[in-house]
Design an enzyme around this catalytic site. Structure first.
Site, PDB file in Angstrom:
ATOM      1  N   GLY A  14       0.786  -1.231   0.000  1.00 41.26           N
ATOM      2  CA  GLY A  14       0.000   0.000   0.000  1.00 41.26           C
ATOM      3  C   GLY A  14       0.817   1.280   0.000  1.00 41.26           C
ATOM      4  O   GLY A  14       0.350   2.308   0.494  1.00 41.26           O
ATOM      5  N   ASN A 110      -5.645   2.865 -12.777  1.00 47.15           N
ATOM      6  CA  ASN A 110      -4.673   1.848 -12.371  1.00 47.15           C
ATOM      7  C   ASN A 110      -3.274   2.422 -12.536  1.00 47.15           C
ATOM      8  O   ASN A 110      -3.012   3.167 -13.475  1.00 47.15           O
ATOM      9  CB  ASN A 110      -4.804   0.597 -13.257  1.00 47.15           C
ATOM     10  CG  ASN A 110      -3.822  -0.487 -12.851  1.00 47.15           C
ATOM     11  OD1 ASN A 110      -3.678  -0.804 -11.657  1.00 47.15           O
ATOM     12  ND2 ASN A 110      -3.121  -1.075 -13.816  1.00 47.15           N
ATOM     13  N   HIS A 112       0.587   1.229 -13.184  1.00 43.63           N
ATOM     14  CA  HIS A 112       1.367   0.069 -13.624  1.00 43.63           C
ATOM     15  C   HIS A 112       2.847   0.475 -13.660  1.00 43.63           C
ATOM     16  O   HIS A 112       3.177   1.547 -14.189  1.00 43.63           O
ATOM     17  CB  HIS A 112       0.896  -0.394 -15.010  1.00 43.63           C
ATOM     18  CG  HIS A 112       1.641  -1.603 -15.472  1.00 43.63           C
ATOM     19  ND1 HIS A 112       1.353  -2.872 -15.009  1.00 43.63           N
ATOM     20  CD2 HIS A 112       2.698  -1.737 -16.307  1.00 43.63           C
ATOM     21  CE1 HIS A 112       2.188  -3.732 -15.555  1.00 43.63           C
ATOM     22  NE2 HIS A 112       3.021  -3.071 -16.343  1.00 43.63           N
ATOM     23  N   ASP A 153      -4.176  -3.860 -18.794  1.00 42.83           N
ATOM     24  CA  ASP A 153      -3.236  -2.741 -18.974  1.00 42.83           C
ATOM     25  C   ASP A 153      -3.408  -2.046 -20.328  1.00 42.83           C
ATOM     26  O   ASP A 153      -2.489  -1.401 -20.818  1.00 42.83           O
ATOM     27  CB  ASP A 153      -1.771  -3.196 -18.805  1.00 42.83           C
ATOM     28  CG  ASP A 153      -1.499  -3.701 -17.393  1.00 42.83           C
ATOM     29  OD1 ASP A 153      -2.051  -3.132 -16.436  1.00 42.83           O
ATOM     30  OD2 ASP A 153      -0.726  -4.664 -17.253  1.00 42.83           O
ATOM     31  N   GLU A 183       5.648   6.531  -9.667  1.00 44.31           N
ATOM     32  CA  GLU A 183       4.314   6.111  -9.221  1.00 44.31           C
ATOM     33  C   GLU A 183       3.705   7.016  -8.160  1.00 44.31           C
ATOM     34  O   GLU A 183       2.545   7.414  -8.264  1.00 44.31           O
ATOM     35  CB  GLU A 183       4.371   4.677  -8.658  1.00 44.31           C
ATOM     36  CG  GLU A 183       4.686   3.626  -9.695  1.00 44.31           C
ATOM     37  CD  GLU A 183       4.627   2.225  -9.118  1.00 44.31           C
ATOM     38  OE1 GLU A 183       3.618   1.871  -8.489  1.00 44.31           O
ATOM     39  OE2 GLU A 183       5.600   1.478  -9.296  1.00 44.31           O
TER      40      GLU A 183
HETATM   41  C1  GAR Z   1       3.258  -1.061  -7.456  1.00 47.93           C
HETATM   42  O1  GAR Z   1       4.557  -1.026  -7.999  1.00 47.93           O
HETATM   43  C2  GAR Z   1       2.224  -1.058  -8.561  1.00 47.93           C
HETATM   44  O2  GAR Z   1       2.597  -0.283  -9.650  1.00 47.93           O
HETATM   45  C3  GAR Z   1       2.219  -2.522  -8.936  1.00 47.93           C
HETATM   46  O3  GAR Z   1       2.289  -3.204  -7.698  1.00 47.93           O
HETATM   47  C4  GAR Z   1       2.991  -2.392  -6.749  1.00 47.93           C
HETATM   48  C5  GAR Z   1       2.141  -2.235  -5.509  1.00 47.93           C
HETATM   49  O4  GAR Z   1       2.832  -1.592  -4.480  1.00 47.93           O
HETATM   50  N1  GAR Z   1       1.022  -2.844  -9.661  1.00 47.93           N
HETATM   51  C6  GAR Z   1       1.012  -3.725 -10.666  1.00 47.93           C
HETATM   52  O5  GAR Z   1       1.974  -4.384 -11.006  1.00 47.93           O
HETATM   53  C7  GAR Z   1      -0.334  -3.871 -11.369  1.00 47.93           C
HETATM   54  N2  GAR Z   1      -0.183  -4.553 -12.614  1.00 47.93           N
HETATM   55  P1  GAR Z   1       2.091  -0.908  -3.252  1.00 47.93           P
HETATM   56  O6  GAR Z   1       1.141  -1.940  -2.643  1.00 47.93           O
HETATM   57  O7  GAR Z   1       3.198  -0.568  -2.303  1.00 47.93           O
HETATM   58  O8  GAR Z   1       1.379   0.310  -3.748  1.00 47.93           O
END
Ligand code: GAR
Length: 210
Positions: A14, A110, A112, A153, A183
């Site tokens: 999260g 979303n 990515h 995606d 991000e």
């Molecule tokens: C993040 O890097 C997000 O971009 C990726 O998972 C991670 C979650 O981290 N999402 C994907 O790969 C979706 N295809 P977080 O729980 O610390 O935010």
């Protein structure tokens, strides 16, 4: 302009949820109310972040439902109970049914961790994305915030940010740099634009009002 009620969907640590909470606390999301954190699993640390910040949270696990359509129904019921307008997938690792996606067309964001269309689609999530980027030897990677449609995606792209790959990077080191430099900034920015009604979509392309 109305304040939009936002649900953030999570499955893990999260940190992107945290970036949204921090943006809200810094006054950067004036038209968002963080109404709900919805987790696909009960051990996600993101649930602790929700609690620590006084945000309601629920666990709706796909394992508890017989089909993707049943899971979608449960999600929609939950969201309707909270009057949710906007959904943010922030490291949410379950695949959503078309009925859900259609119900919230152009209202699901979303993030990515690559420059789509590189290293995306089925099987590309979390660390795997960075492993694939390092394996290919790209010199630039990054992150993308896009609308969710029925193609994994494949929805309209809202913001992208490039990040350098450096010699000696491991997937973990690269993941951290992409989060810090891309991000955690572009996800709250895209949410601000959507909540301020500055985004239009035409022919699957996003236009942003200045
Ligand atoms: C993040 O890097 C997000 O971009 C990726 O998972 C991670 C979650 O981290 N999402 C994907 O790969 C979706 N295809 P977080 O729980 O610390 O935010």
């Amino acid at each position: 302009m109305e304040i939009k009620k936002v649900a953030v969907f999570v499955s893990g640590g999260g940190t992107n949820l945290q970036a949204i909470i921090d943006a809200k606390n810094a006054g950067k999301l004036p038209f968002c109310e963080l109404s709900l954190v919805l987790s696909s699993n009960d051990s996600a640390y993101a649930l602790t972040r929700a609690k620590d910040n006084g945000i309601a949270s629920v666990v709706v696990s796909p394992k508890a439902y017989a089909s993707k359509a049943d899971y979608a129904k449960a999600l929609i019921e939950t969201l309707e109970g909270y009057g949710i307008d906007i959904i943010v997938l922030a490291g949410f690792m379950s695949i959503l049914d078309e009925s859900f996606i259609q119900r919230y067309e152009n209202r699901i964001l979303n993030v990515h961790p690559s420059l789509i269309p590189s290293f995306c689609g089925d099987g590309f999530y979390g660390l795997r994305v960075h492993e694939a980027a390092l394996m290919r030897g790209v010199k630039l990677t990054g992150a993308t915030v896009h609308f969710v449609n029925e193609v994994a995606d494949g929805g309209p792209i809202i913001i992208q940010r490039a990040v350098q790959v450096l010699d000696g990077d491991t997937p973990q080191v690269l993941q951290k740099r992409v989060m810090e430099q891309a991000e955690w900034d572009i996800l709250p920015r895209a949410l601000a634009l959507l909540s301020e009604e500055k985004i239009t979509v035409e022919n699957d392309k996003v236009f942003i009002k200045q």
